[in-house]
Design a protein around this motif. Structure first.
Motif, PDB file in Angstrom:
ATOM      1  N   THR A 189       0.920  -1.548   0.114  1.00 50.44           N
ATOM      2  CA  THR A 189      -0.020  -0.134   0.070  1.00 50.44           C
ATOM      3  C   THR A 189       0.893   1.092   0.142  1.00 50.44           C
ATOM      4  N   ARG A 190       1.990   1.414   0.835  1.00 46.44           N
ATOM      5  CA  ARG A 190       2.808   2.323   0.932  1.00 46.44           C
ATOM      6  C   ARG A 190       3.547   2.916  -0.459  1.00 46.44           C
ATOM      7  N   VAL A 191       3.935   1.571  -0.884  1.00 45.85           N
ATOM      8  CA  VAL A 191       4.666   1.753  -2.330  1.00 45.85           C
ATOM      9  C   VAL A 191       3.558   2.427  -3.286  1.00 45.85           C
ATOM     10  N   SER A 192       2.457   1.951  -3.230  1.00 43.64           N
ATOM     11  CA  SER A 192       1.474   2.472  -4.277  1.00 43.64           C
ATOM     12  C   SER A 192       1.083   3.841  -4.030  1.00 43.64           C
ATOM     13  N   GLU A 193       1.040   4.279  -2.749  1.00 46.48           N
ATOM     14  CA  GLU A 193       0.832   5.570  -2.292  1.00 46.48           C
ATOM     15  C   GLU A 193       1.888   6.579  -2.833  1.00 46.48           C
ATOM     16  N   ALA A 194       3.010   5.986  -2.607  1.00 47.51           N
ATOM     17  CA  ALA A 194       4.246   6.855  -2.795  1.00 47.51           C
ATOM     18  C   ALA A 194       4.396   7.370  -4.496  1.00 47.51           C
ATOM     19  N   LEU A 195       3.824   6.219  -5.174  1.00 54.48           N
ATOM     20  CA  LEU A 195       3.954   6.293  -6.558  1.00 54.48           C
ATOM     21  C   LEU A 195       2.867   7.212  -6.936  1.00 54.48           C
ATOM     22  N   ALA A 196       1.641   6.910  -6.399  1.00 54.81           N
ATOM     23  CA  ALA A 196       0.437   7.890  -6.935  1.00 54.81           C
ATOM     24  C   ALA A 196       0.489   9.294  -6.481  1.00 54.81           C
ATOM     25  N   GLU A 197       1.078   9.474  -5.319  1.00 55.75           N
ATOM     26  CA  GLU A 197       1.349  10.936  -4.860  1.00 55.75           C
ATOM     27  C   GLU A 197       2.351  11.712  -5.512  1.00 55.75           C
ATOM     28  N   SER A 198       3.389  11.021  -5.968  1.00 58.98           N
ATOM     29  CA  SER A 198       4.278  11.670  -6.777  1.00 58.98           C
ATOM     30  C   SER A 198       4.216  11.684  -8.224  1.00 58.98           C
ATOM     31  N   GLY A 199       3.397  10.734  -8.915  1.00 57.57           N
ATOM     32  CA  GLY A 199       2.967  10.683 -10.131  1.00 57.57           C
ATOM     33  C   GLY A 199       4.029   9.873 -10.935  1.00 57.57           C
ATOM     34  N   LEU A 200       5.135   9.219 -10.289  1.00 60.03           N
ATOM     35  CA  LEU A 200       6.102   8.388 -10.949  1.00 60.03           C
ATOM     36  C   LEU A 200       5.246   7.207 -11.322  1.00 60.03           C
ATOM     37  N   ASP A 201       5.828   6.712 -12.684  1.00 54.60           N
ATOM     38  CA  ASP A 201       5.334   5.573 -13.139  1.00 54.60           C
ATOM     39  C   ASP A 201       6.469   4.533 -12.361  1.00 54.60           C
ATOM     40  N   ALA A 202       5.605   3.329 -12.133  1.00 53.26           N
ATOM     41  CA  ALA A 202       6.184   2.240 -11.418  1.00 53.26           C
ATOM     42  C   ALA A 202       7.396   1.610 -12.067  1.00 53.26           C
ATOM     43  N   ARG A 203       7.436   1.767 -13.208  1.00 51.09           N
ATOM     44  CA  ARG A 203       8.779   1.146 -14.060  1.00 51.09           C
ATOM     45  C   ARG A 203      10.005   2.005 -13.399  1.00 51.09           C
ATOM     46  N   TRP A 204       9.943   3.097 -12.896  1.00 59.24           N
ATOM     47  CA  TRP A 204      11.089   3.715 -12.407  1.00 59.24           C
ATOM     48  C   TRP A 204      11.400   3.551 -11.162  1.00 59.24           C
ATOM     49  N   LEU A 205      10.674   2.703 -10.560  1.00 57.16           N
ATOM     50  CA  LEU A 205      11.096   2.553  -8.870  1.00 57.16           C
ATOM     51  C   LEU A 205      11.687   0.867  -8.867  1.00 57.16           C
ATOM     52  N   GLU A 206      12.792   0.787  -8.109  1.00 58.25           N
ATOM     53  CA  GLU A 206      13.386  -0.492  -7.894  1.00 58.25           C
ATOM     54  C   GLU A 206      13.594  -0.486  -6.299  1.00 58.25           C
ATOM     55  N   LEU A 207      13.155  -1.885  -5.950  1.00 56.36           N
ATOM     56  CA  LEU A 207      13.448  -2.096  -4.651  1.00 56.36           C
ATOM     57  C   LEU A 207      14.524  -2.974  -4.413  1.00 56.36           C
ATOM     58  N   GLU A 208      15.521  -2.815  -3.316  1.00 51.83           N
ATOM     59  CA  GLU A 208      16.621  -3.535  -3.060  1.00 51.83           C
ATOM     60  C   GLU A 208      16.193  -4.218  -1.644  1.00 51.83           C
ATOM     61  N   VAL A 209      16.485  -5.503  -1.973  1.00 46.50           N
ATOM     62  CA  VAL A 209      16.342  -6.399  -0.793  1.00 46.50           C
ATOM     63  C   VAL A 209      17.429  -7.217  -0.622  1.00 46.50           C
ATOM     64  N   THR A 210      17.673  -7.825   0.850  1.00 48.22           N
ATOM     65  CA  THR A 210      18.918  -8.640   0.721  1.00 48.22           C
ATOM     66  C   THR A 210      18.408 -10.106   0.654  1.00 48.22           C
ATOM     67  N   GLU A 211      19.717 -10.649   0.306  1.00 49.02           N
ATOM     68  CA  GLU A 211      19.405 -12.233   0.301  1.00 49.02           C
ATOM     69  C   GLU A 211      18.878 -12.852   1.570  1.00 49.02           C
ATOM     70  N   SER A 212      19.314 -12.379   2.924  1.00 51.52           N
ATOM     71  CA  SER A 212      18.767 -13.037   4.082  1.00 51.52           C
ATOM     72  C   SER A 212      17.482 -12.866   4.304  1.00 51.52           C
ATOM     73  N   LEU A 213      17.234 -11.572   3.770  1.00 48.92           N
ATOM     74  CA  LEU A 213      15.490 -11.407   3.954  1.00 48.92           C
ATOM     75  C   LEU A 213      14.672 -12.265   3.247  1.00 48.92           C
ATOM     76  N   ILE A 214      14.943 -12.566   1.783  1.00 52.26           N
ATOM     77  CA  ILE A 214      14.228 -13.334   1.159  1.00 52.26           C
ATOM     78  C   ILE A 214      14.215 -14.820   1.517  1.00 52.26           C
TER      79      ILE A 214
END
Ligand code: C2E
Ligand code: CA
Ligand code: CA
Ligand code: CA
Length: 279
Positions: free
Chosen positions: A130-155
């Motif tokens: 939800t927070r991610v889609s809010e940040a996109l909607a609020e900024s008007g940034l298209d989702a293709r320009w956002l990348e999330l970095e997660v760590t190996e141990s996390l996943i």
């Protein structure tokens, strides 16, 4: 000997108290930092080796503490993770990074992607999507320009849960990458099931690349694995021309590091984007 032992004990106890006190003070300060406007983002360019162009940036948070000055994320992110404040910090970073990426586009610069680091507690938070889609909607940034970095141990903690959440994010059009690859224990079989577009070779394997046959072998293996899995591969912590040359020779797609640029304020990225290629 007994006396000495006792003194030693007191010495350590004192040290521990000091550390704990400081830790609690920092945690308390952190809780207020977001609302007090003490957080800043700096951005480090990611360079495409083939074109030499900056195709993206990684957003890195800084804490401008009123008395202590600049506090490094290596110090406060683990504390924020422990206290739970990371969720609020992470949301702020997400919104600010999306806003900035959109601002560069509005300034007429060629669109680039912005990567945001997601910590374990933030990833586990029910509201992340939800927070991610809010940040996109609020900024008007298209989702293709956002990348999330997660760590190996996390996943790898809970593969199925991570796959589900990442698929949700992927469906929104967001790119996902694995940070610090090679430092955790990835199940190579599980790696296949994640919607990952990029692996990031940890800087610990890049540091001694010119002298360490082991690190050379590891870097080559990660590059080859990425390509076998149809992923892009980026190396972080590239500081020397020699490291760049090795990685380029092995077929690494992208790089990030002091050789190209340190993390810099948003305005400097704007200037850079308007200028010549970095590599
Ligand atoms: P990271 O995600 O692995 O980020 C890379 C770190 O390497 C950054 O440190 C960056 O400034 C540094 N670096 C970049 N190029 C070079 C180089 O050529 N040589 C060397 N030696 N280092 C280089 P930084 O900014 O201090 O961040 C440290 C860590 O704090 C990050 O490691 C990340 O785990 C965490 N972090 C930073 N910002 C955020 C954030 O917004 N959210 C979360 N959850 N974590 C963050
Ligand atoms: Ca990162
Ligand atoms: Ca990293
Ligand atoms: Ca790291």
């Amino acid at each position: 000997a007994k006396e000495l032992g006792k003194n030693n004990c007191q010495f350590y106890a004192h040290e521990m108290n000091a550390t704990l006190e400081e830790k609690l003070a920092l945690m308390d300060g952190l809780r207020k930092a977001v609302g007090a406007g003490q957080l800043r983002l700096v951005y480090q360019p990611k360079v495409d080796l083939e074109t030499g162009r900056v195709f993206g940036v990684e957003a890195l948070v800084r804490w401008q503490h009123p008395e202590r000055g600049l506090v490094r994320p290596d110090v406060f992110i683990p504390l924020a993770e422990e206290s739970g404040t990371i969720v609020a910090i992470g949301e702020w970073v997400l919104r600010e990074a999306c806003r900035q990426a959109r601002r560069w586009q509005e300034d007429g610069l060629a669109p680039i992607s912005v990567s945001v680091n997601v910590s374990p507690r933030q990833f586990d938070d029910r509201r992340l999507v939800t927070r991610v889609s809010e940040a996109l909607a609020e900024s008007g940034l298209d989702a293709r320009w956002l990348e999330l970095e997660v760590t190996e141990s996390l996943i790898m903690r809970d593969v199925q849960q991570a796959v589900d959440k990442m698929r949700e994010l992927e469906a929104m059009g967001i790119a996902l990458s694995i940070d610090d690859f090679g430092t955790g224990y990835s199940s190579l079989a599980a790696l296949k099931s994640f919607p990952i577009s990029r692996l990031k070779i940890d800087k610990s394997f890049v540091r001694d690349l010119a002298h360490s046959a082991d690190d050379q072998a590891i870097a080559r293996a990660i590059i080859s694995l990425s390509h076998q899995l149809q992923m892009r591969v980026i190396a972080e912590g590239v500081e020397t021309e020699q490291q760049r040359a090795f990685l380029a020779q092995y077929g690494c797609d992208e790089m990030q590091g002091y050789l190209f640029s340190k993390p810099v304020p948003a305005d400097d990225i704007g200037t850079m984007l308007a200028r010549r290629p970095l590599a």
